[in-house]
Design a protein around this motif. Structure first.
Motif, PDB file in Angstrom:
ATOM      1  N   GLY A   1       0.795  -1.221   0.000  1.00  0.00           N
ATOM      2  CA  GLY A   1       0.000   0.000   0.000  1.00  0.00           C
ATOM      3  C   GLY A   1       0.827   1.270   0.000  1.00  0.00           C
ATOM      4  N   ALA A   2       2.086   1.160  -0.397  1.00  0.00           N
ATOM      5  CA  ALA A   2       2.977   2.325  -0.391  1.00  0.00           C
ATOM      6  C   ALA A   2       3.856   2.307  -1.641  1.00  0.00           C
ATOM      7  N   ASN A   3       4.569   3.395  -1.844  1.00  0.00           N
ATOM      8  CA  ASN A   3       5.515   3.527  -2.956  1.00  0.00           C
ATOM      9  C   ASN A   3       6.932   3.550  -2.376  1.00  0.00           C
ATOM     10  N   TRP A   4       7.862   2.998  -3.157  1.00  0.00           N
ATOM     11  CA  TRP A   4       9.241   2.885  -2.682  1.00  0.00           C
ATOM     12  C   TRP A   4      10.201   3.159  -3.843  1.00  0.00           C
ATOM     13  N   HIS A   5      11.348   3.787  -3.551  1.00  0.00           N
ATOM     14  CA  HIS A   5      12.448   3.776  -4.513  1.00  0.00           C
ATOM     15  C   HIS A   5      12.881   2.317  -4.634  1.00  0.00           C
TER      16      HIS A   5
ATOM     17  N   VAL B   1       5.732  -6.610   8.382  1.00  0.00           N
ATOM     18  CA  VAL B   1       5.740  -6.601   9.845  1.00  0.00           C
ATOM     19  C   VAL B   1       5.610  -5.154  10.297  1.00  0.00           C
ATOM     20  N   LYS B   2       4.407  -4.787  10.703  1.00  0.00           N
ATOM     21  CA  LYS B   2       4.115  -3.432  11.182  1.00  0.00           C
ATOM     22  C   LYS B   2       4.565  -2.366  10.185  1.00  0.00           C
ATOM     23  N   GLY B   3       4.296  -2.620   8.900  1.00  0.00           N
ATOM     24  CA  GLY B   3       4.600  -1.648   7.860  1.00  0.00           C
ATOM     25  C   GLY B   3       6.007  -1.717   7.296  1.00  0.00           C
ATOM     26  N   ALA B   4       6.819  -2.637   7.787  1.00  0.00           N
ATOM     27  CA  ALA B   4       8.183  -2.797   7.271  1.00  0.00           C
ATOM     28  C   ALA B   4       8.298  -4.146   6.572  1.00  0.00           C
TER      29      ALA B   4
ATOM     30  N   ASP C   1      15.783   0.999  -4.680  1.00  0.00           N
ATOM     31  CA  ASP C   1      16.861   0.683  -3.736  1.00  0.00           C
ATOM     32  C   ASP C   1      16.420   0.745  -2.282  1.00  0.00           C
ATOM     33  N   HIS C   2      15.209   1.232  -2.033  1.00  0.00           N
ATOM     34  CA  HIS C   2      14.730   1.337  -0.651  1.00  0.00           C
ATOM     35  C   HIS C   2      13.737   0.244  -0.269  1.00  0.00           C
ATOM     36  N   PHE C   3      13.314  -0.553  -1.245  1.00  0.00           N
ATOM     37  CA  PHE C   3      12.420  -1.662  -0.920  1.00  0.00           C
ATOM     38  C   PHE C   3      13.293  -2.851  -0.552  1.00  0.00           C
ATOM     39  N   ILE C   4      13.726  -2.862   0.716  1.00  0.00           N
ATOM     40  CA  ILE C   4      14.687  -3.838   1.217  1.00  0.00           C
ATOM     41  C   ILE C   4      14.198  -4.436   2.533  1.00  0.00           C
ATOM     42  N   CYS C   5      14.789  -5.554   2.904  1.00  0.00           N
ATOM     43  CA  CYS C   5      14.452  -6.221   4.160  1.00  0.00           C
ATOM     44  C   CYS C   5      14.799  -5.310   5.334  1.00  0.00           C
TER      45      CYS C   5
END
Length: 124
Positions: free
Chosen positions: A28-32, A53-56, A34-38
């Motif tokens: 439900g969000a947008n990410w660069h 897990v709680k939005g992460a 390189d920022h969509f990481i564990c």
């Protein structure tokens, strides 16, 4: 019914900066990209299985190690379906009769030994 294209810039869920170019949409969000990481090991998650897990986002390996429910019988993480019994979660093969040691299946009746508090199948 008509639709209009949004002219609002997309903002990265991690860094909160505007995204120019490619954008990952997940949870439900947008990410660069390189920022969509564990959230733990920082491995890239594009095209990988992940858990929220709680939005992460977390890769499956880190999720199992740090956030998954633990089996009451063996203490290992539960990655699949669990049996819920005796106020705990169990791997299906770990929820066993305390007398004959055979697994008690989810649709099988069982009783609790009044002395030990452990389950046993109706047969035993």
């Amino acid at each position: 019914m008509s639709s209009t294209a949004s002219t609002e810039p997309k903002v990265c869920a991690q860094c909160k900066e505007n995204i120019q170019g490619k954008c990952v949409q997940a949870m439900g969000a947008n990410w660069h990209e390189d920022h969509f990481i564990c959230g733990n090991c920082k491995s890239k998650l594009i095209g990988q299985q992940f858990m929220d897990v709680k939005g992460a986002p977390f890769c499956q390996k880190c999720y199992l190690a740090k956030h998954a429910d633990r089996c009451k019988g063996c203490s290992k993480p539960i990655a699949d379906k669990a049996v819920v019994a005796l106020d705990a979660k169990w791997h299906q093969m770990c929820f066993r009769c305390s007398k004959c040691e055979k697994p008690i299946m989810k649709d099988q009746s069982y009783k609790i030994d009044s002395k030990t508090g452990k389950p046993h199948c109706v047969k035993c």
